[in-house]
Design a protein around this motif. Structure first.
Motif, PDB file in Angstrom:
ATOM      1  N   GLN A   1     -21.244 -61.365  56.445  1.00  0.00           N
ATOM      2  CA  GLN A   1     -19.839 -61.019  56.264  1.00  0.00           C
ATOM      3  C   GLN A   1     -18.933 -62.202  56.614  1.00  0.00           C
ATOM      4  O   GLN A   1     -17.919 -62.436  55.951  1.00  0.00           O
ATOM      5  N   MET A   2     -19.320 -62.951  57.653  1.00  0.00           N
ATOM      6  CA  MET A   2     -18.525 -64.115  58.036  1.00  0.00           C
ATOM      7  C   MET A   2     -18.692 -65.265  57.050  1.00  0.00           C
ATOM      8  O   MET A   2     -17.753 -66.024  56.796  1.00  0.00           O
ATOM      9  N   PHE A   3     -19.916 -65.394  56.490  1.00  0.00           N
ATOM     10  CA  PHE A   3     -20.228 -66.497  55.574  1.00  0.00           C
ATOM     11  C   PHE A   3     -20.835 -65.895  54.304  1.00  0.00           C
ATOM     12  O   PHE A   3     -22.054 -65.866  54.132  1.00  0.00           O
ATOM     13  N   PRO A   4     -19.986 -65.373  53.411  1.00  0.00           N
ATOM     14  CA  PRO A   4     -20.448 -64.578  52.268  1.00  0.00           C
ATOM     15  C   PRO A   4     -21.425 -65.320  51.359  1.00  0.00           C
ATOM     16  O   PRO A   4     -21.355 -66.544  51.209  1.00  0.00           O
ATOM     17  N   ALA A   5     -22.327 -64.529  50.768  1.00  0.00           N
ATOM     18  CA  ALA A   5     -23.351 -64.972  49.820  1.00  0.00           C
ATOM     19  C   ALA A   5     -24.498 -65.722  50.483  1.00  0.00           C
ATOM     20  O   ALA A   5     -25.426 -66.150  49.814  1.00  0.00           O
ATOM     21  N   SER A   6     -24.455 -65.867  51.808  1.00  0.00           N
ATOM     22  CA  SER A   6     -25.501 -66.606  52.518  1.00  0.00           C
ATOM     23  C   SER A   6     -26.656 -65.716  52.949  1.00  0.00           C
ATOM     24  O   SER A   6     -27.729 -66.221  53.307  1.00  0.00           O
ATOM     25  N   GLY A   7     -26.446 -64.394  52.959  1.00  0.00           N
ATOM     26  CA  GLY A   7     -27.442 -63.492  53.522  1.00  0.00           C
ATOM     27  C   GLY A   7     -27.519 -63.603  55.035  1.00  0.00           C
ATOM     28  O   GLY A   7     -28.373 -62.992  55.670  1.00  0.00           O
ATOM     29  N   GLY A   8     -26.603 -64.392  55.612  1.00  0.00           N
ATOM     30  CA  GLY A   8     -26.640 -64.653  57.047  1.00  0.00           C
ATOM     31  C   GLY A   8     -27.353 -65.938  57.395  1.00  0.00           C
ATOM     32  O   GLY A   8     -27.447 -66.294  58.575  1.00  0.00           O
ATOM     33  N   ALA A   9     -27.884 -66.658  56.384  1.00  0.00           N
ATOM     34  CA  ALA A   9     -28.524 -67.952  56.652  1.00  0.00           C
ATOM     35  C   ALA A   9     -27.520 -68.879  57.318  1.00  0.00           C
ATOM     36  O   ALA A   9     -26.404 -69.050  56.822  1.00  0.00           O
ATOM     37  N   LEU A  10     -27.917 -69.481  58.432  1.00  0.00           N
ATOM     38  CA  LEU A  10     -26.977 -70.273  59.228  1.00  0.00           C
ATOM     39  C   LEU A  10     -27.071 -71.760  58.956  1.00  0.00           C
ATOM     40  O   LEU A  10     -26.269 -72.534  59.485  1.00  0.00           O
ATOM     41  N   TYR A  11     -28.043 -72.179  58.118  1.00  0.00           N
ATOM     42  CA  TYR A  11     -28.294 -73.609  57.973  1.00  0.00           C
ATOM     43  C   TYR A  11     -28.414 -74.030  56.509  1.00  0.00           C
ATOM     44  O   TYR A  11     -28.970 -75.086  56.219  1.00  0.00           O
ATOM     45  N   GLY A  12     -27.936 -73.198  55.581  1.00  0.00           N
ATOM     46  CA  GLY A  12     -28.075 -73.532  54.173  1.00  0.00           C
ATOM     47  C   GLY A  12     -29.492 -73.293  53.689  1.00  0.00           C
ATOM     48  O   GLY A  12     -30.085 -72.246  53.947  1.00  0.00           O
ATOM     49  N   ARG A  13     -30.034 -74.271  52.999  1.00  0.00           N
ATOM     50  CA  ARG A  13     -31.403 -74.189  52.526  1.00  0.00           C
ATOM     51  C   ARG A  13     -32.380 -74.509  53.654  1.00  0.00           C
ATOM     52  O   ARG A  13     -32.100 -75.353  54.506  1.00  0.00           O
ATOM     53  N   ALA A  14     -33.525 -73.851  53.641  1.00  0.00           N
ATOM     54  CA  ALA A  14     -34.577 -74.173  54.595  1.00  0.00           C
ATOM     55  C   ALA A  14     -35.168 -75.538  54.256  1.00  0.00           C
ATOM     56  O   ALA A  14     -35.211 -75.945  53.096  1.00  0.00           O
TER      57      ALA A  14
END
Length: 520
Positions: A438-451
């Motif tokens: 919700q804070m960073f939309p479209a990320s799924g909650g991923a905090l670091y971009g791509r793995a």
């Protein structure tokens, strides 16, 4: 209509994370007219605080490293890091625990860490640590100017800059080997492989899938960790203050709905309120997943590819709490390890669920970085407790029952290692991948971009120049990667690219930003 050939003199920045703030500082220092719009009420982005009662708790990044990045940035602004922010060098990097009687401290002093490892696991492991540290230093030194601070991120370009025959130079930085088996060449003790394998999680990745190049994270910490007086969020506040002093106009609680396109290039923004603001260039400091998913308009979506869910980095489940602790000597940074590391990552990546037994990180924000000096709190203290989680917050609702079950397992592990945490619901704020999405939309909650899985992962991050002319990218989901110093470098690279692309300077392309970030 704007003239598409007009020099980029007015710039709009979307997002007040450290990448956007860094870009704003560099561009304003070079005399451009800069305006920044941020959807949150405060600066920082993922460098955020949680309010728990009257307490303010750092709920994002908790480690300040690569001091030189910020020294160069503030120098470009006509000031200095020391003049703007109070920092204290940490003596201890972290305390690590596997059980009540298995603990290991690592220190800023390399030999002191080697001695501690020798006492913990034997002289052979101490020698392995020194070899590991030397190789980590060499990898970082090789990549610092050739890749980390460079805006040209293709494999061919890196091979050329690394030298030593290109391919041979790349082999020396271990991109084709997985981190976990390479750690086995330095450490026979599985606990040490687990400890140093954890560095992959600093960019939201698995040590079983990431390249051994991530060994460089160990060197970054060994170069120095600092404690920020007043908490990590002070960095964002300070950068915003410096930007404002340079003339940047900062707008908070001002979400951007669309990147405006004219003549095939970025030409400004439209806010959620409907107000439009034109500019000669736009710097996007938001999760690139949101841009690629079309959340800033369908036309702007072509600027960067959407991030496939399977390529996402890890998310997290965090507890920001004020609680009493007993029976364990917490320091500022403490890690409590699970008993089965492979099973933990199978849960996270294959089963996409919260781990049955997670590794737990605690930042005790009222503690010193060592046992002597500041006495431990006599009552409740501020804690950030974090476990890794799958980045499925856009399609999986992490229910209270699921979170409570994970909490029981998490705090049971802490108790097994000797730490008792007396928490109360009214003094606890929980953030799951659902809230992070919700804070960073479209990320799924991923905090670091791509793995960072596979040798090509680092080249899959978009660079400063997007596919849309006039639109530049910054933030932890772009090159050179996640973490405060890397995101800050991304902002400097975006600013340098924008300045280099101005028609007035295109004939004499600059080789560095103010402060020395290479763009060659």
């Amino acid at each position: 209509m704007m003239n598409p050939n007009r020099p980029s003199e007015r710039v709009i920045i979307v997002g007040a994370g450290v990448g956007g703030l860094a870009a704003a500082i560099v561009l304003a220092a070079r005399g451009l007219d800069v305006e920044l719009f941020e959807r949150a009420p405060t600066p920082g982005g993922k460098l955020r605080e949680a309010a728990v009662g009257t307490a303010r708790i750092d709920a994002g990044p908790t480690v300040f490293t690569m001091r030189w990045v910020f020294e160069e940035l503030f120098a470009a602004a006509g000031t200095s890091l020391d003049a703007e922010l109070a920092l204290t060098p940490a003596q201890m990097l972290a305390r690590h625990a596997w059980s009540q009687d298995q603990r290991l401290d690592l220190f800023a002093d390399l030999q002191r860490s080697a001695d501690a490892i020798g006492q913990f696991a034997g002289a052979r492991e101490a020698r392995g640590f020194l070899r590991f540290s030397a190789d980590a230093r060499n990898i970082f030194t090789t990549l610092k100017d050739s890749f980390i601070t460079n805006s040209r991120t293709t494999p061919a370009g890196l091979m050329q800059r690394v030298g030593l025959g290109g391919l041979g130079g790349l082999i020396n930085i271990k991109p084709y080997s997985k981190l976990w088996p390479v750690l086995g060449s330095y450490f026979k003790d599985p606990r040490l492989r687990q400890l140093f394998g954890r560095y992959a999680t600093y960019c939201g990745s698995s040590p079983f899938l990431s390249p051994a190049t991530l060994m460089l994270v160990a060197h970054v910490e060994q170069e120095g960790v600092w404690l920020v007086e007043g908490g990590m969020h002070q960095l964002a506040q300070t950068m915003a203050r410096v930007a404002s002093r340079l003339g940047v106009r900062l707008h908070y609680s001002a979400p951007v709905a669309e990147i405006l396109i004219e003549h095939g290039r970025a030409a400004g923004i439209r806010l959620d309120s409907g107000a439009t603001h034109q500019a000669d260039a736009v710097v996007m400091n938001a999760d690139t997943a949101a841009l690629g998913a079309g959340l800033f308009g369908s036309q702007a979506a072509r600027a960067t590819p959407a991030t496939p869910p399977q390529a996402r980095s890890l998310s997290a489940l965090t507890w920001s709490l004020v609680a009493e602790t007993t029976d364990f000597p917490l320091v500022r940074h403490t890690v409590f390890f699970s008993r089965d590391y492979p099973a933990e990552f199978r849960d996270l990546l294959q089963r996409q669920r919260l781990p049955h037994e997670p590794t737990v990180y605690i930042c005790a924000q009222d503690r010193s970085d060592h046992d002597t000096g500041t006495p431990p709190p006599s009552g409740p203290e501020r804690l950030l407790c974090l476990v890794n989680a799958p980045a499925t917050g856009d399609h999986h609702d992490f229910t209270p029952a699921e979170i409570n079950a994970c909490a029981e397992r998490t705090f049971a592990l802490l108790a097994r290692c000797g730490l008792q945490v007396r928490q109360q619901p009214e003094w606890t704020q929980i953030t799951s991948p659902t809230q992070f999405n919700q804070m960073f939309p479209a990320s799924g909650g991923a905090l670091y971009g791509r793995a960072s899985h596979g040798w090509m992962a680092s080249f899959s991050r978009p660079g400063a120049r997007s596919k849309l002319p006039g639109l530049y990218l910054a933030g932890g989901t772009t090159h050179p990667g996640p973490g405060l110093p890397m995101a800050t470098l991304s902002g400097r690279l975006a600013a340098a690219s924008l300045l280099a692309d101005r028609p007035s300077t295109s004939r004499s392309r600059p080789t560095a930003t103010s402060g020395g970030t290479s763009t060659r």
